[in-house]
Design an enzyme around this catalytic site. Structure first.
Site, short mmCIF file in Angstrom:
data_model
loop_
_atom_site.label_atom_id
_atom_site.label_comp_id
_atom_site.label_asym_id
_atom_site.label_seq_id
_atom_site.Cartn_x
_atom_site.Cartn_y
_atom_site.Cartn_z
N CYS B 91 -30.84 25.17 173.13
CA CYS B 91 -30.03 23.85 172.69
C CYS B 91 -29.02 24.17 171.72
O CYS B 91 -28.16 24.94 172.12
CB CYS B 91 -31.13 22.71 172.00
SG CYS B 91 -30.52 21.20 171.85
N HIS B 208 -35.80 22.38 176.00
CA HIS B 208 -36.71 22.82 175.01
C HIS B 208 -38.04 23.23 175.59
O HIS B 208 -38.89 22.65 175.68
CB HIS B 208 -37.03 21.73 173.97
CG HIS B 208 -35.56 21.65 173.21
ND1 HIS B 208 -35.57 22.27 171.94
CD2 HIS B 208 -34.77 20.74 173.14
CE1 HIS B 208 -34.38 21.84 171.24
NE2 HIS B 208 -33.92 20.82 172.00
N GLU B 210 -40.13 25.23 174.51
CA GLU B 210 -40.93 25.18 173.17
C GLU B 210 -41.60 23.77 172.86
O GLU B 210 -42.66 23.86 172.26
CB GLU B 210 -40.63 25.86 171.96
CG GLU B 210 -39.51 24.97 170.88
CD GLU B 210 -38.01 24.66 171.51
OE1 GLU B 210 -37.95 25.23 172.91
OE2 GLU B 210 -37.49 23.97 171.07
#
Lengths: 83, 251
Positions: B91, B208, B210
């Site tokens: 990002c 993302h 994560e």
């Protein structure tokens, strides 16, 4: 010598400018359908110290090329005047 | 199994806000030791992998990632990448990598002019890079995005180079892997969600992983991406997760 640089940064003409497009659309609501093709960029003014106008120009160009504008998506132009 | 600890450095800029999520996701590997690297530092602390996390570095002033690029730590990151060190940006981290010139292209305002925070589907591209090496070909992964400026753009010459060098790592798609404008959340050129450099040691992506790396969150598709990266780079075993609630869709 000190110079004031007035810098304009605009998205490349070929690129879609979503902000400009949204503002273009709202011109109709304002009763101004004659206004179209709004493009939105940035205006930056700064003070630069240099021995000459040529040197000031070189410094401002470097600032524009490496930080203030991203040449992949933006064009820049500027004018200089004595501060 | 590696004998020594794998050191991962997560860079923290003023305005980074996904650093802790990334640290949590990578700390799940028992072999990994994660350090925060403050942007003013000049030392990568012997990191084997440097991660640039998501967020709004320097408030996204000027352009996303434009000011972070000049933080002292970035000189080290650029040097590290130049010597073949592995760097991964997510990002805002991807935006910083493009602004730094470590990855080609740029991230523009989404065509919708809106900040978009939702799940997307992405398809790994078979491109011989660590981040996609262990992913099932043709299997779409559900990974969330959260950005206002994620529309990947490169001019025709750069795009040709990206194609020729097979630098695309992910493209937006449907749940079943179909690529079309309606599945492209931000208007990215050729539906590009992530790319790597030619040497395949710098990776950047807008979604993302994560945020989709823990079964508690109901989606572990992002863990597969982190597993591919860590397994391929460092020979770490994939984490065995309770994927009971996770999505697993094969096209």
């Amino acid at each position: 010598m000190k110079f004031i640089a007035e810098i304009d940064i605009m998205p490349h003409k070929a690129l879609l400018d979503p902000q400009g497009k949204a503002v273009s659309g709202s011109m109709k609501n304002l009763g101004l359908p004659e206004i179209t093709d709004v493009r939105i960029g940035k205006h930056i003014s700064l003070l630069v110290e240099a021995e000459s106008e040529t040197e000031a120009k070189t410094k401002v160009e470097k600032a524009c090329r490496e930080l203030l504008a991203n040449p992949i998506m933006e064009d820049f132009s500027f004018s200089l005047k004595s501060a | 199994m590696p004998n020594s600890v794998i050191r991962v450095g997560v860079v923290v800029f003023p305005g980074s806000n996904c650093d802790q999520d990334m640290i949590d996701a990578l700390s799940a590997y028992p072999e990994v030791s994660v350090n925060k690297l403050w942007h003013k530092e000049h030392d990568l602390q012997q990191s084997d992998l440097v991660v640039l996390p998501g967020g709004f570095s320097f408030g996204d002033y000027l352009r996303s990632g434009a000011i972070a690029r000049f933080s002292p730590i970035m000189r080290e990151v650029i040097d590290f990448a130049g010597k073949g060190g592995n760097v991964f940006g997510v990002c805002n981290g991807f935006q910083v990598l493009c602004e730094s010139g470590l990855l080609p292209g740029a991230l523009l305002h989404n065509t919708s002019n809106r900040f978009i925070c939702r799940n997307t589907w992405i398809m790994p591209e078979p491109n011989n890079s660590a981040i996609t090496a262990k992913l099932a070909p043709g299997q779409a992964l559900q990974v969330p995005i959260a950005h206002g400026e994620g529309r990947f753009y490169a001019n025709e010459d750069t795009l040709r180079m990206i194609r020729d060098e097979q630098q695309v790592i992910f493209r937006y798609c449907s749940e079943y892997g179909e690529k079309a404008d309606e599945y492209n959340p931000n208007g990215a050129i050729e539906h590009i969600a992530g790319i790597c450099n030619q040497k395949r040691n710098v990776f950047g992506m807008m979604p993302h992983p994560e945020r989709a790396a823990d079964a508690v969150l109901g989606n572990t598709d992002g863990r597969l991406i982190l597993d591919s990266l860590m397994h391929t780079l460092f020979d770490l075993p994939a984490l065995v997760l309770d994927t009971h609630n996770a999505h697993s869709v094969v096209s």
